[in-house]
Design a protein around this motif. Structure first.
Motif, PDB file in Angstrom:
ATOM      1  N   ALA A  17      80.620  33.126 -21.304  1.00  0.00           N
ATOM      2  CA  ALA A  17      79.342  33.633 -20.804  1.00  0.00           C
ATOM      3  C   ALA A  17      79.160  35.124 -21.054  1.00  0.00           C
ATOM      4  CB  ALA A  17      79.224  33.324 -19.314  1.00  0.00           C
ATOM      5  N   GLY A  18      80.253  35.891 -21.033  1.00  0.00           N
ATOM      6  CA  GLY A  18      80.142  37.344 -21.200  1.00  0.00           C
ATOM      7  C   GLY A  18      79.345  37.749 -22.439  1.00  0.00           C
ATOM      8  N   PRO A  19      79.770  37.280 -23.637  1.00  0.00           N
ATOM      9  CA  PRO A  19      79.032  37.667 -24.849  1.00  0.00           C
ATOM     10  C   PRO A  19      77.573  37.195 -24.826  1.00  0.00           C
ATOM     11  CG  PRO A  19      81.161  36.723 -25.416  1.00  0.00           C
ATOM     12  CD  PRO A  19      80.977  36.511 -23.945  1.00  0.00           C
ATOM     13  N   LEU A  20      77.339  36.019 -24.215  1.00  0.00           N
ATOM     14  CA  LEU A  20      75.969  35.500 -24.150  1.00  0.00           C
ATOM     15  C   LEU A  20      75.091  36.413 -23.277  1.00  0.00           C
ATOM     16  CD1 LEU A  20      74.249  33.087 -25.068  1.00  0.00           C
ATOM     17  CD2 LEU A  20      74.842  31.960 -22.923  1.00  0.00           C
ATOM     18  N   ILE A  21      75.657  36.847 -22.139  1.00  0.00           N
ATOM     19  CA  ILE A  21      74.906  37.737 -21.237  1.00  0.00           C
ATOM     20  C   ILE A  21      74.579  39.044 -21.960  1.00  0.00           C
ATOM     21  CG2 ILE A  21      75.061  39.094 -19.094  1.00  0.00           C
ATOM     22  CD1 ILE A  21      76.857  36.812 -17.979  1.00  0.00           C
ATOM     23  N   VAL A  22      75.590  39.577 -22.675  1.00  0.00           N
ATOM     24  CA  VAL A  22      75.367  40.839 -23.396  1.00  0.00           C
ATOM     25  C   VAL A  22      74.289  40.639 -24.478  1.00  0.00           C
ATOM     26  CG1 VAL A  22      76.440  42.551 -24.926  1.00  0.00           C
ATOM     27  CG2 VAL A  22      77.699  41.698 -22.941  1.00  0.00           C
ATOM     28  N   LYS A  23      74.405  39.537 -25.236  1.00  0.00           N
ATOM     29  CA  LYS A  23      73.464  39.287 -26.336  1.00  0.00           C
ATOM     30  C   LYS A  23      72.016  39.189 -25.811  1.00  0.00           C
ATOM     31  CE  LYS A  23      72.596  35.996 -30.093  1.00  0.00           C
ATOM     32  NZ  LYS A  23      71.244  35.558 -29.743  1.00  0.00           N
ATOM     33  N   VAL A  24      71.829  38.356 -24.758  1.00  0.00           N
ATOM     34  CA  VAL A  24      70.463  38.164 -24.244  1.00  0.00           C
ATOM     35  C   VAL A  24      69.933  39.481 -23.664  1.00  0.00           C
ATOM     36  CG1 VAL A  24      69.043  36.898 -22.568  1.00  0.00           C
ATOM     37  CG2 VAL A  24      70.828  35.701 -23.836  1.00  0.00           C
ATOM     38  N   THR A  25      70.803  40.224 -22.954  1.00  0.00           N
ATOM     39  CA  THR A  25      70.347  41.487 -22.348  1.00  0.00           C
ATOM     40  C   THR A  25      69.935  42.489 -23.438  1.00  0.00           C
ATOM     41  OG1 THR A  25      71.888  41.089 -20.548  1.00  0.00           O
ATOM     42  CG2 THR A  25      70.978  43.282 -20.679  1.00  0.00           C
ATOM     43  N   VAL A  26      70.726  42.553 -24.514  1.00  0.00           N
ATOM     44  CA  VAL A  26      70.372  43.474 -25.608  1.00  0.00           C
ATOM     45  C   VAL A  26      69.029  43.061 -26.217  1.00  0.00           C
ATOM     46  CG1 VAL A  26      71.033  44.254 -27.941  1.00  0.00           C
ATOM     47  CG2 VAL A  26      72.741  44.207 -26.109  1.00  0.00           C
ATOM     48  N   GLU A  27      68.836  41.740 -26.396  1.00  0.00           N
ATOM     49  CA  GLU A  27      67.562  41.264 -26.963  1.00  0.00           C
ATOM     50  C   GLU A  27      66.388  41.649 -26.061  1.00  0.00           C
ATOM     51  OE1 GLU A  27      69.341  37.469 -29.384  1.00  0.00           O
ATOM     52  OE2 GLU A  27      68.014  37.090 -27.667  1.00  0.00           O
ATOM     53  N   VAL A  28      66.598  41.475 -24.732  1.00  0.00           N
ATOM     54  CA  VAL A  28      65.537  41.843 -23.779  1.00  0.00           C
ATOM     55  C   VAL A  28      65.235  43.335 -23.922  1.00  0.00           C
ATOM     56  CG1 VAL A  28      65.010  42.117 -21.318  1.00  0.00           C
ATOM     57  CG2 VAL A  28      66.057  39.999 -22.125  1.00  0.00           C
ATOM     58  N   LEU A 163      71.756  37.537 -10.336  1.00  0.00           N
ATOM     59  CA  LEU A 163      71.288  38.533 -11.316  1.00  0.00           C
ATOM     60  C   LEU A 163      71.191  37.901 -12.702  1.00  0.00           C
ATOM     61  CD1 LEU A 163      73.367  41.639 -10.194  1.00  0.00           C
ATOM     62  CD2 LEU A 163      70.889  41.430 -10.052  1.00  0.00           C
ATOM     63  N   CYS A 164      72.134  36.998 -12.989  1.00  0.00           N
ATOM     64  CA  CYS A 164      72.153  36.328 -14.304  1.00  0.00           C
ATOM     65  C   CYS A 164      70.949  35.410 -14.497  1.00  0.00           C
ATOM     66  CB  CYS A 164      73.443  35.523 -14.483  1.00  0.00           C
ATOM     67  SG  CYS A 164      74.821  36.575 -14.877  1.00  0.00           S
ATOM     68  N   SER A 165      70.184  35.160 -13.434  1.00  0.00           N
ATOM     69  CA  SER A 165      68.974  34.341 -13.586  1.00  0.00           C
ATOM     70  C   SER A 165      68.077  34.940 -14.662  1.00  0.00           C
ATOM     71  CB  SER A 165      68.227  34.262 -12.257  1.00  0.00           C
ATOM     72  OG  SER A 165      67.846  35.572 -11.882  1.00  0.00           O
ATOM     73  N   ALA A 166      68.112  36.304 -14.788  1.00  0.00           N
ATOM     74  CA  ALA A 166      67.284  36.955 -15.807  1.00  0.00           C
ATOM     75  C   ALA A 166      67.680  36.454 -17.205  1.00  0.00           C
ATOM     76  CB  ALA A 166      67.454  38.478 -15.717  1.00  0.00           C
ATOM     77  N   VAL A 167      68.984  36.219 -17.388  1.00  0.00           N
ATOM     78  CA  VAL A 167      69.490  35.741 -18.675  1.00  0.00           C
ATOM     79  C   VAL A 167      69.198  34.243 -18.824  1.00  0.00           C
ATOM     80  CG1 VAL A 167      71.625  35.354 -20.001  1.00  0.00           C
ATOM     81  CG2 VAL A 167      71.267  37.521 -18.804  1.00  0.00           C
ATOM     82  N   VAL A 168      69.518  33.490 -17.760  1.00  0.00           N
ATOM     83  CA  VAL A 168      69.341  32.020 -17.813  1.00  0.00           C
ATOM     84  C   VAL A 168      67.866  31.677 -18.055  1.00  0.00           C
ATOM     85  CG1 VAL A 168      69.668  29.856 -16.536  1.00  0.00           C
ATOM     86  CG2 VAL A 168      71.333  31.692 -16.279  1.00  0.00           C
ATOM     87  N   LEU A 169      66.980  32.429 -17.385  1.00  0.00           N
ATOM     88  CA  LEU A 169      65.538  32.168 -17.549  1.00  0.00           C
ATOM     89  C   LEU A 169      65.115  32.323 -19.006  1.00  0.00           C
ATOM     90  CD1 LEU A 169      62.751  31.627 -16.316  1.00  0.00           C
ATOM     91  CD2 LEU A 169      62.520  34.072 -15.929  1.00  0.00           C
ATOM     92  N   ARG A 170      65.610  33.385 -19.630  1.00  0.00           N
ATOM     93  CA  ARG A 170      65.223  33.614 -21.030  1.00  0.00           C
ATOM     94  C   ARG A 170      65.804  32.549 -21.951  1.00  0.00           C
ATOM     95  NH1 ARG A 170      64.617  37.790 -17.868  1.00  0.00           N
ATOM     96  NH2 ARG A 170      62.916  39.215 -18.281  1.00  0.00           N
ATOM     97  N   SER A 191      61.661  29.174 -13.773  1.00  0.00           N
ATOM     98  CA  SER A 191      61.943  30.338 -12.924  1.00  0.00           C
ATOM     99  C   SER A 191      62.779  29.930 -11.701  1.00  0.00           C
ATOM    100  CB  SER A 191      60.648  31.049 -12.519  1.00  0.00           C
ATOM    101  OG  SER A 191      59.884  30.209 -11.699  1.00  0.00           O
ATOM    102  N   TRP A 192      62.589  28.711 -11.218  1.00  0.00           N
ATOM    103  CA  TRP A 192      63.430  28.219 -10.103  1.00  0.00           C
ATOM    104  C   TRP A 192      64.814  27.803 -10.622  1.00  0.00           C
ATOM    105  CZ3 TRP A 192      62.525  27.592  -4.749  1.00  0.00           C
ATOM    106  CH2 TRP A 192      61.264  27.979  -4.319  1.00  0.00           C
ATOM    107  N   ALA A 193      64.793  27.044 -11.725  1.00  0.00           N
ATOM    108  CA  ALA A 193      66.065  26.519 -12.264  1.00  0.00           C
ATOM    109  C   ALA A 193      67.015  27.652 -12.655  1.00  0.00           C
ATOM    110  CB  ALA A 193      65.784  25.635 -13.475  1.00  0.00           C
ATOM    111  N   SER A 194      66.452  28.801 -13.071  1.00  0.00           N
ATOM    112  CA  SER A 194      67.285  29.905 -13.571  1.00  0.00           C
ATOM    113  C   SER A 194      68.275  30.423 -12.527  1.00  0.00           C
ATOM    114  CB  SER A 194      66.396  31.059 -14.056  1.00  0.00           C
ATOM    115  OG  SER A 194      65.707  31.624 -12.950  1.00  0.00           O
ATOM    116  N   TRP A 195      67.950  30.281 -11.248  1.00  0.00           N
ATOM    117  CA  TRP A 195      68.939  30.723 -10.247  1.00  0.00           C
ATOM    118  C   TRP A 195      69.524  29.571  -9.446  1.00  0.00           C
ATOM    119  CZ3 TRP A 195      67.563  29.946  -5.084  1.00  0.00           C
ATOM    120  CH2 TRP A 195      66.205  29.807  -4.804  1.00  0.00           C
ATOM    121  N   ILE A 196      68.766  28.468  -9.318  1.00  0.00           N
ATOM    122  CA  ILE A 196      69.308  27.339  -8.536  1.00  0.00           C
ATOM    123  C   ILE A 196      70.476  26.687  -9.283  1.00  0.00           C
ATOM    124  CG2 ILE A 196      68.781  25.008  -7.688  1.00  0.00           C
ATOM    125  CD1 ILE A 196      66.129  26.027  -6.749  1.00  0.00           C
TER     126      ILE A 196
END
Ligand code: HEM
Length: 226
Positions: A17-28, A163-170, A191-196
């Motif tokens: 998950a680490g690289p995925l979180i970094v990748k999506v955050t950089v894209e955002v 906090l990772c909902s921001a990544v999961v949502l995207r 938007s609900w599924a991203s954190w639930i």
């Protein structure tokens, strides 16, 4: 054994998950070119001219600055290696993270939830997400102050997953675009599924591990103390 498994799970998550979180955050963050100055033809700002220059802007800019910082700090703070090697820095970053999430990420997210473009259902989901995120970090901080470190870790994991909902949502919305979902319910549901989804997975795994350790406890206590 149970501890080994949870450690393995944490490592697998960190590696996958680490690289995925970094990748999506950089894209955002690459998309921030549309916000300086605000481009109202861009995906996110389209149709927001009417209210952007009021209070919304005062929530929006702090939010897009504090969100990636919270994700970055969260990844460092959850690292066992970092905490063991640099306990003093863990405490300093932890305080900064608590202030950032409580005073910037969640209040700004709450304010922006009111103006979400995907409707009332999504707005309620974002508002609950903001309140839960603030609550988790506050409870995590309180547990740390009381030196209840197992409880502290659990609340901070919850906070990070929220906090990772921001990544999961995207990721969900990106997937929806790829398979060309047209349904109007898709974005509010995402938007609900991203954190639930992450939070439920975490709670189920925790429950399973706690059950397992309880079922192993009698066999451990059967050994005479050394
Ligand atoms: C967990 C607490 C959070 C809440 C409650 C929250 C809430 C929101 C809301 C309501 C919006 C506007 C959505 C819309 O109008 O459709 C938004 C946008 C945004 N959020 Fe968050 N958010 C949170 C965490 C984060 C994090 C950790 C990041 C880090 C990447 C982030 C980055 C952004 C960005 C960049 C936007 C602007 C849209 C874009 O450029 O994609 N948020 N957030």
């Amino acid at each position: 054994m149970v501890k080994d498994r949870s450690t393995t799970l944490r490592r697998v998550l960190a590696v996958a998950a680490g690289p995925l979180i970094v990748k999506v955050t950089v894209e955002v963050m690459l998309g921030y070119v549309n916000y300086f100055p605000p481009n109202f033809d861009s995906d996110f700002l389209r149709g927001r001219e009417g209210y952007f220059f009021g209070a919304y802007r005062r929530a929006f800019y702090p939010h897009i600055a504090s969100g990636p910082v919270a994700l970055g700090f969260g990844m460092v703070l959850l690292s066992e290696t970092f905490r063991r090697r640099f306990p003093k820095w863990h405490r300093i970053l932890g305080r900064l993270q608590t202030a950032n999430v409580l005073c910037v990420v969640t209040p700004s997210g709450l304010w922006m939830a009111y103006h979400t473009s995907t409707g009332t259902t999504a707005a309620i989901g974002f508002a609950i997400l903001a309140i839960l995120t603030g609550t988790c970090i506050a409870l995590g901080w309180r547990a740390a102050v009381k030196r209840q470190f197992a409880i502290h870790r659990r609340w901070m994991w919850r906070c990070f997953l929220l906090l990772c909902s921001a990544v999961v949502l995207r990721i969900i919305v990106g997937f929806g675009n790829v398979i060309e979902v047209q349904a109007l319910w898709f974005d509010p549901a995402a938007s609900w599924a991203s954190w639930i989804l992450p939070l439920t997975t975490f709670e189920l795994i925790g429950l399973k591990l706690r059950r397992k350790s309880r079922s192993l406890a009698p066999s451990v206590s059967a050994y005479p103390a050394a």
